[in-house]
Design an enzyme around this catalytic site. Structure first.
Site, PDB file in Angstrom:
ATOM      1  N   HIS A 121       0.851  -1.196   0.000  1.00  0.00           N
ATOM      2  CA  HIS A 121       0.000   0.000   0.000  1.00  0.00           C
ATOM      3  C   HIS A 121       0.891   1.251   0.000  1.00  0.00           C
ATOM      4  O   HIS A 121       1.731   1.426   0.878  1.00  0.00           O
ATOM      5  CB  HIS A 121      -0.939  -0.002   1.207  1.00  0.00           C
ATOM      6  N   ALA A 122       0.691   2.130  -0.989  1.00  0.00           N
ATOM      7  CA  ALA A 122       1.592   3.273  -1.186  1.00  0.00           C
ATOM      8  C   ALA A 122       1.590   4.212   0.018  1.00  0.00           C
ATOM      9  O   ALA A 122       0.552   4.476   0.608  1.00  0.00           O
ATOM     10  CB  ALA A 122       1.189   4.040  -2.440  1.00  0.00           C
TER      11      ALA A 122
ATOM     12  N   HIS B 223       0.346  11.879  -6.026  1.00  0.00           N
ATOM     13  CA  HIS B 223      -0.274  11.983  -4.699  1.00  0.00           C
ATOM     14  C   HIS B 223       0.781  11.825  -3.600  1.00  0.00           C
ATOM     15  O   HIS B 223       0.897  12.646  -2.698  1.00  0.00           O
ATOM     16  CB  HIS B 223      -1.369  10.921  -4.544  1.00  0.00           C
ATOM     17  N   GLU B 224       1.564  10.763  -3.716  1.00  0.00           N
ATOM     18  CA  GLU B 224       2.569  10.498  -2.677  1.00  0.00           C
ATOM     19  C   GLU B 224       3.641  11.588  -2.669  1.00  0.00           C
ATOM     20  O   GLU B 224       4.103  12.012  -1.615  1.00  0.00           O
ATOM     21  CB  GLU B 224       3.206   9.114  -2.878  1.00  0.00           C
TER      22      GLU B 224
ATOM     23  N   HIS C 172       2.779  14.575  -0.614  1.00  0.00           N
ATOM     24  CA  HIS C 172       3.110  14.458   0.816  1.00  0.00           C
ATOM     25  C   HIS C 172       4.563  14.877   1.051  1.00  0.00           C
ATOM     26  O   HIS C 172       4.883  15.618   1.971  1.00  0.00           O
ATOM     27  CB  HIS C 172       2.948  13.011   1.302  1.00  0.00           C
TER      28      HIS C 172
ATOM     29  N   GLU D 209      -3.433  15.250   2.240  1.00  0.00           N
ATOM     30  CA  GLU D 209      -3.878  14.376   1.150  1.00  0.00           C
ATOM     31  C   GLU D 209      -4.153  15.151  -0.133  1.00  0.00           C
ATOM     32  O   GLU D 209      -4.238  14.567  -1.216  1.00  0.00           O
ATOM     33  CB  GLU D 209      -5.132  13.600   1.563  1.00  0.00           C
TER      34      GLU D 209
ATOM     35  N   HIS E 168      -7.053   0.838   5.002  1.00  0.00           N
ATOM     36  CA  HIS E 168      -7.066   1.855   6.063  1.00  0.00           C
ATOM     37  C   HIS E 168      -7.814   1.408   7.311  1.00  0.00           C
ATOM     38  O   HIS E 168      -7.554   1.911   8.402  1.00  0.00           O
ATOM     39  CB  HIS E 168      -7.654   3.161   5.528  1.00  0.00           C
TER      40      HIS E 168
ATOM     41  N   TYR F 161      -9.561  11.972   3.530  1.00  0.00           N
ATOM     42  CA  TYR F 161      -9.666  11.865   2.071  1.00  0.00           C
ATOM     43  C   TYR F 161     -10.925  12.559   1.560  1.00  0.00           C
ATOM     44  O   TYR F 161     -10.926  13.160   0.486  1.00  0.00           O
ATOM     45  CB  TYR F 161      -9.630  10.397   1.629  1.00  0.00           C
TER      46      TYR F 161
HETATM   47 ZN   LIG Z   1      -1.924  10.114   0.976  1.00  0.00          ZN
END
Ligand SMILES: [Zn+2]
Ligand SMILES: *[C@@H]1O[C@H](CO)[C@@H](O)[C@H](O)[C@H]1NC(C)=O
Ligand SMILES: *[C@@H]1O[C@H](CO)[C@@H](O)[C@H](O)[C@H]1NC(C)=O
Ligand SMILES: *[C@@H]1O[C@H](CO)[C@@H](O)[C@H](O)[C@H]1NC(C)=O
Length: 600
Positions: free
Chosen positions: A308-309, A337-338, A341, A365, A467, A477
């Site tokens: 999971h990323a 997305h990552e 962060h 997020e 999650h 999210y």
């Molecule tokens: Zn995220």
């Protein structure tokens, strides 16, 4: 005195965070007994030390400090989280979570067409089947087997975990569960959802009608949509079925995924593409250590890991991503997305430790997703050579907007109901004997989806979502999917690529690439970290102090108009009548039903 104490505390906190994260990383990237033991040992030591510091911190009468900033930092240090548990119980908590994550990360299914081949992981094989298979029997099989591989195995562990989290909450003087309700007013989520719901109902009705044309009677005319047909294991985003439901099916081009494969894209190249975008905005490039220490593709040495990323901040300019990246359009956006962060980590790195976090968790997020909103416009994809389509007329743009809607609009009810379920579980309002059926009630009521077969309390379907078993709160999210459109609108105005009421510069076709004006404005907000209440941070970028769906609704306005006309023209039923699927307390009777429906 308090000022130097907080300085001392920050240094200790920072060192602990580093140590703890190294232990977590070693396990998450290489699941072995040794790494588990090591991680639990470090985690328990760190929790003990945090508790010692906390006892000292609470001796200060920080609530009466005149220095607001000092007061804010103290307040952040007085929330001890699960570290408040007695040592043995903390250890139990840590082991329980790790065990659930291991079951999730190492689950393997057999191939539907070849039952002796049993090495299919969620990433990439199962995800690939869900997104590309159009065989309803195969999809149903994978959907059921994935839930069977996890839910029943973790149900009792989940109960242990819930009890421990609640015990920690009481020790922190919160009533129940993770400390959600003092960060957000939960009522506003309801109001936001009411704002968005009419748009969701239109896309839902349109998709159901298209799926009915494709699959026939397994999709009912007026009921909820069977969850296995939507291109995603959790039916949380539906863009993988865009190809069979496009508004203008005759306007097609090679898909972005196809282009990436043809051009020999690698995971590394995907992250370099993301990095280029951030740099074009005058934001910070990924440091050298990022490229050395990150895991950007699934290791081929056979080790088990948590695919999971995720994005990690070890402090001291040591930032990493772990992602089992597949060369697909979806994973290209996940890479952005990552990296969003990571960019946030880098931007707020000079803040005191207590402020090195998002203005709220939804902000964190949203950063990378905001970038993806530009990247996914046809004109940007064309610019970077991933879209080979010369005609970008209104119909082509609407097709693309529809595809974006299948991710961004469709996600909202899912993003909301995850924690509606979890908050009530933590609060004891849903007894264990009703966990699964309540889950399906929410899935039905908010998303309008149903399971492909009857369910019972012998199943535990929430656990099939990462999650839930990994203790990651989810409302962030939902928040992100709303505020990213506020951010996008503000950035596009600054970039000059969006002009309200100008049909040639609509919000959904805006690309902020290379706009340092936009980038600097984003950077100003990110650099604040959590040093100020989140409305202050939001105001810096958007001039607004609240979350508000008007950005999202404006973005999708042309789609909404088109869907309303289309549904109306075709006499499509809007909304859904109650599902015919049953959720019962035990399986016994419907087991037979299930077997017989399986073999037909
Ligand atoms: Zn995220
Ligand atoms: C995985 O962890 C084990 C310790 O349990 C270690 O011996 C091994 O080298 C690690 N593998 C990798 C690839 O880091
Ligand atoms: C307020 O506290 C911060 C530390 O949180 C400190 O840096 C600052 O100097 C203090 N301000 C005053 C006026 O004492
Ligand atoms: C948010 O604030 C704006 C003013 O900035 C106001 O017009 C709007 O109604 C507010 N929205 C919500 C949902 O409170």
């Amino acid at each position: 005195m308090a000022v130097s104490y907080i300085q001392y505390l920050s240094e200790r906190q920072s060192a602990r965070h580093k140590r703890d994260s190294e232990g977590e990383w070693a396990y998450a990237s290489n699941i072995t007994e040794y790494n588990l033991k090591n991680k639990v040992t470090i985690g328990t030591q760190v929790a003990d030390e945090a508790k010692q510091d906390w006892l000292e911190t609470t001796k200060y009468h920080w609530k009466s400090f005149r220095n607001l900033d000092l007061r804010r930092q103290f307040k952040k240090y007085t929330d001890l989280g699960v570290a408040a548990l007695p040592t043995k119980k903390f250890e139990k908590y840590s082991k329980t979570l790790s065990e659930m994550e291991k079951i999730y990360a190492t689950a393997k299914l057999c191939d539907f067409h070849n039952s002796s081949k049993c090495d299919l992981y969620l990433e990439p094989e199962i995800t690939h089947i869900l997104s590309t298979s159009r065989d309803p029997d195969e999809l149903k099989n994978v959907w059921i087997e994935w839930r069977k591989a996890i839910g029943p195995k973790v149900k009792d562990m989940f109960e242990t975990y819930v009890n421990l989290v609640n015990e920690a909450a009481r020790l922190n003087n919160f009533t129940v569960g993770p400390k959600v309700k003092d960060m957000f007013e939960t009522e506003q989520f309801h109001n936001l959802w009411e704002q968005i719901k009419p748009l969701y109902l239109q896309i839902h009705a349109y998709v159901r009608n298209k799926l009915r044309q494709k699959y026939g009677d397994i999709v009912s005319e007026k009921g909820p949509i069977p969850a296995h047909l939507l291109g995603n294991m959790w039916a949380q985003t539906w863009s993988n079925i865009a190809d069979i439901s496009l508004p203008y099916p005759n306007i097609t081009s090679p898909t972005v995924t196809q282009e990436m494969i043809n051009q020999g894209y690698t995971p590394l190249k995907m992250f370099q593409t993301a990095n280029d975008f951030f740099v074009s905005l005058n934001l910070t490039a990924m440091p050298g250590s990022f490229w050395e220490k990150s895991i950007l593709e699934k290791p081929s040495d056979g080790r088990e890991l948590i695919c999971h990323a995720s994005a990690w901040d070890f402090f001291d300019n040591d930032v990493r991503i772990k992602q089992c990246t597949d060369v697909t359009e979806e994973d290209l956006y996940t890479a952005h997305h990552e990296m969003g962060h990571i960019e946030y980590f880098l931007q707020y790195a000079s803040q005191p430790v207590a402020y090195r976090e998002g203005a709220n968790s939804g902000f964190h997020e949203a950063v990378g997703d905001v970038i993806s909103l530009s990247v996914s416009t046809p004109k940007h994809l064309q610019k970077i050579g991933l879209l080979n389509q010369t005609n970008l007329d209104a119909a082509a743009l609407l097709n693309n907007l529809y595809k974006t809607g299948l991710d961004k609009i469709v996600f909202l009810p899912f993003g909301y109901l995850m924690d509606l379920w979890r908050w009530d579980v933590f609060a004891g309002k849903i007894p264990k004997s009703n966990w699964n059926c309540k889950w399906w009630e929410l899935r039905h009521d908010y998303q309008g989806v149903e399971p492909p077969v009857d369910r019972s309390e012998d199943d535990f379907d929430p656990a099939a979502k990462y999650h839930i078993i990994a203790n990651v709160p989810y409302i962030r999210y939902f928040v992100s999917f709303v505020i990213q459109f506020q951010f996008h609108r503000a950035l596009c105005l600054k970039a000059g690529d969006y002009v309200p009421d100008d049909p040639n510069k609509p919000l959904h076709n805006c690309d902020i690439y290379q706009s340092t004006t936009a980038g600097n404005a984003l950077g100003d907000m990110l650099q604040m970290g959590s040093s100020k209440p989140w409305p202050d941070a939001m105001e810096v970028l958007t001039g607004q102090r609240n979350m508000d769906a008007s950005g999202l609704l404006e973005y999708f306005k042309p789609l909404q108009t088109w869907l309303e006309e289309e549904n109306n023209k075709n006499g499509v039923f809007i909304g859904w009548e109650p599902t015919q699927r049953v959720c019962s307390s035990t399986k016994k009777e419907n087991q037979e039903l299930e077997t017989s429906s399986e073999s037909s």
